[in-house]
Write a protein that holds these residues in place. Sequence first.
Motif, PDB file in Angstrom:
ATOM      1  N   GLN A   8      10.166  10.357  -6.357  1.00 24.10           N
ATOM      2  CA  GLN A   8       9.626  10.363  -7.709  1.00 24.10           C
ATOM      3  C   GLN A   8      10.693  10.774  -8.717  1.00 24.10           C
ATOM      4  O   GLN A   8      10.774  10.213  -9.816  1.00 24.10           O
ATOM      5  N   ALA A   9      11.519  11.765  -8.334  1.00 20.50           N
ATOM      6  CA  ALA A   9      12.604  12.166  -9.223  1.00 20.50           C
ATOM      7  C   ALA A   9      13.600  11.031  -9.421  1.00 20.50           C
ATOM      8  O   ALA A   9      14.085  10.789 -10.530  1.00 20.50           O
ATOM      9  N   THR A  10      13.899  10.291  -8.333  1.00 16.77           N
ATOM     10  CA  THR A  10      14.812   9.150  -8.442  1.00 16.77           C
ATOM     11  C   THR A  10      14.237   8.066  -9.334  1.00 16.77           C
ATOM     12  O   THR A  10      14.923   7.497 -10.189  1.00 16.77           O
ATOM     13  N   SER A  69       0.840  -1.193   0.000  1.00 11.78           N
ATOM     14  CA  SER A  69       0.000   0.000   0.000  1.00 11.78           C
ATOM     15  C   SER A  69       0.873   1.240   0.000  1.00 11.78           C
ATOM     16  O   SER A  69       1.872   1.306   0.704  1.00 11.78           O
ATOM     17  N   ASN A  70       0.507   2.231  -0.817  1.00  7.78           N
ATOM     18  CA  ASN A  70       1.265   3.466  -0.905  1.00  7.78           C
ATOM     19  C   ASN A  70       0.727   4.551   0.020  1.00  7.78           C
ATOM     20  O   ASN A  70       1.240   5.653   0.057  1.00  7.78           O
ATOM     21  N   ARG A  71      -0.362   4.273   0.740  1.00  5.75           N
ATOM     22  CA  ARG A  71      -0.946   5.291   1.604  1.00  5.75           C
ATOM     23  C   ARG A  71      -0.099   5.445   2.864  1.00  5.75           C
ATOM     24  O   ARG A  71       0.189   4.487   3.552  1.00  5.75           O
ATOM     25  N   SER A  72       0.318   6.677   3.127  1.00  3.37           N
ATOM     26  CA  SER A  72       1.089   6.942   4.338  1.00  3.37           C
ATOM     27  C   SER A  72       0.145   7.159   5.498  1.00  3.37           C
ATOM     28  O   SER A  72      -1.074   7.260   5.350  1.00  3.37           O
ATOM     29  N   ARG A  83       9.951  14.351   0.495  1.00  8.03           N
ATOM     30  CA  ARG A  83      10.575  13.044   0.285  1.00  8.03           C
ATOM     31  C   ARG A  83       9.934  12.308  -0.888  1.00  8.03           C
ATOM     32  O   ARG A  83      10.615  11.661  -1.682  1.00  8.03           O
ATOM     33  N   ALA A  84       8.593  12.425  -1.002  1.00  9.19           N
ATOM     34  CA  ALA A  84       7.915  11.775  -2.124  1.00  9.19           C
ATOM     35  C   ALA A  84       8.380  12.362  -3.452  1.00  9.19           C
ATOM     36  O   ALA A  84       8.557  11.640  -4.444  1.00  9.19           O
TER      37      ALA A  84
END
Length: 512
Positions: free
Chosen positions: A268-270, A3-6, A263-264
């Motif tokens: 995302q850039a990485t 899950s991507n929900r923080s 941080r997200a």
Amino acid sequence: MHSNRSIFERPFYLALLWCLLLLVGGGMLAGWERQALVAELEQESTLLHSLASQRADQHDAHLTALSAVAVASEGRRHDLFLEVARTIARFYPRIDEVQLVPLDPNAETVGTDPFDAKATELIRAAARASDGRIALLPHPQRSGHYIMVKRSPNSDGARYGLMLGIDAAKLIGDVGPFWSRPGVAVRLSLPDGHLLLQPAALPEAIRFSKALSSVSQPLLLETGMEIGLADMFPPVQTGLTLLVVSLAYLAGLAALRQRARTRAAEQQATLSALESRLTHASRVNALGEMASGMAHELTQPLTAILAQAQAGRRLLSQGQDAALAPVLEDTVSQARRASAILERFRNWSQPHAAPVAAFDLRQALANVEALLEPDAISRGIQLDFQVPETSVSVVADPVEIEQVAFNLVRNAFEALAQQAGDTGRVAVTLSEDDTTVVFEVADNGPGVPETLRPQLFTPFVTTRTGGTGLGLALSRRLVERAGGEIALVESDHGATFKVTLPRARRTEEPMR
């Protein structure tokens, strides 16, 4: 599927955290208030002890003065004694009785109040038994009072027993509003344990206990306080504490959310950079595969042209047709040039092996998972990566192995898009033994048609509309260049691709 929900997107956990912080703040407030009350009780008890000790010391001086007056009168008249006694009682209300008891039973007792025969004998006996020290006794007629008995004169030739009656409540009374609070209790007792002041209940947990510092009256002073919820949670302080905690929570939450967004964005850039690197490598390798295929297909015709041109030149050299010689010479030249161009293109498009070193294959698979998980979520596909907890080392180009895994998982996604009904699932498993490392990509899609399996890894072979047919061929070349092999595992349901790579030797494993 992960899950991507923080936590910042889950109201239940945010509310739970807020409640926990409020509980912690309330607990700290309760502890602070309790400690403050205990400190106040200690301070007020110390002041009460000091004041009661000073008052008790005054009683000794009064006994000395009264004894001197009684001895000076020598039993002739006691008017002066009674006047002094009444003056003392008027200025010191806690001394509410003074008695002068002759040791001679036939003599008359003199005092501020009537005294019965039993009480008189008690005082006379205490004076006779005295060794010079003042005797402390409970008052024989009044509850909450005690008496001090001193022989007069204070020698073996004593003629009187001098008594002071002390009201214990007034001894420690009028010492401030603190002692009138609900829940605050005071207890006073004689050295032998006889209780002079006894409250309904004296708290056991919070208590001050100390004898008065008077030599003649070492009465035991005990104090206590009942501390309830209302004491530990005063309304104003509680409201302010909860408000401060809530504001601090909101400020911290805002800061953490901003940090999470930053941080997200960095992640995302990485991921974008990683995806661009894989896309570039895929295009370059696909171009090399295409160039190799073209060179292979054109080599035979060009070789035939070259042979025919050379044969024509030999005919011309025999003088059969001089006019044909320039044309054939140009054909030979152009054929050689085309062959050279194709050869250079083939060499240029050939993927050049980059320096390789041992790396953790789990990290490569983690990069692939990070890249493709959003796509899996959007497609409604369950993506599951199962890797060991310890490092799995291989010697290869990390980017190329990532590309292989990326191609296999993307192919599984495309295969699942062709079926309807059951939820799509793609599982990537990683395992190792002493010499080899194996990772498999399995899906529950329609599988690979039987007719396509023999030429599955041949360039330009595909079952997908718009596909190039170079993905599996490229993956095979990259795996073989790493010293491994790739194969389709026979399965009744879906498709499973198995990639086997040599395991890095212990001396080649990366530092952990």
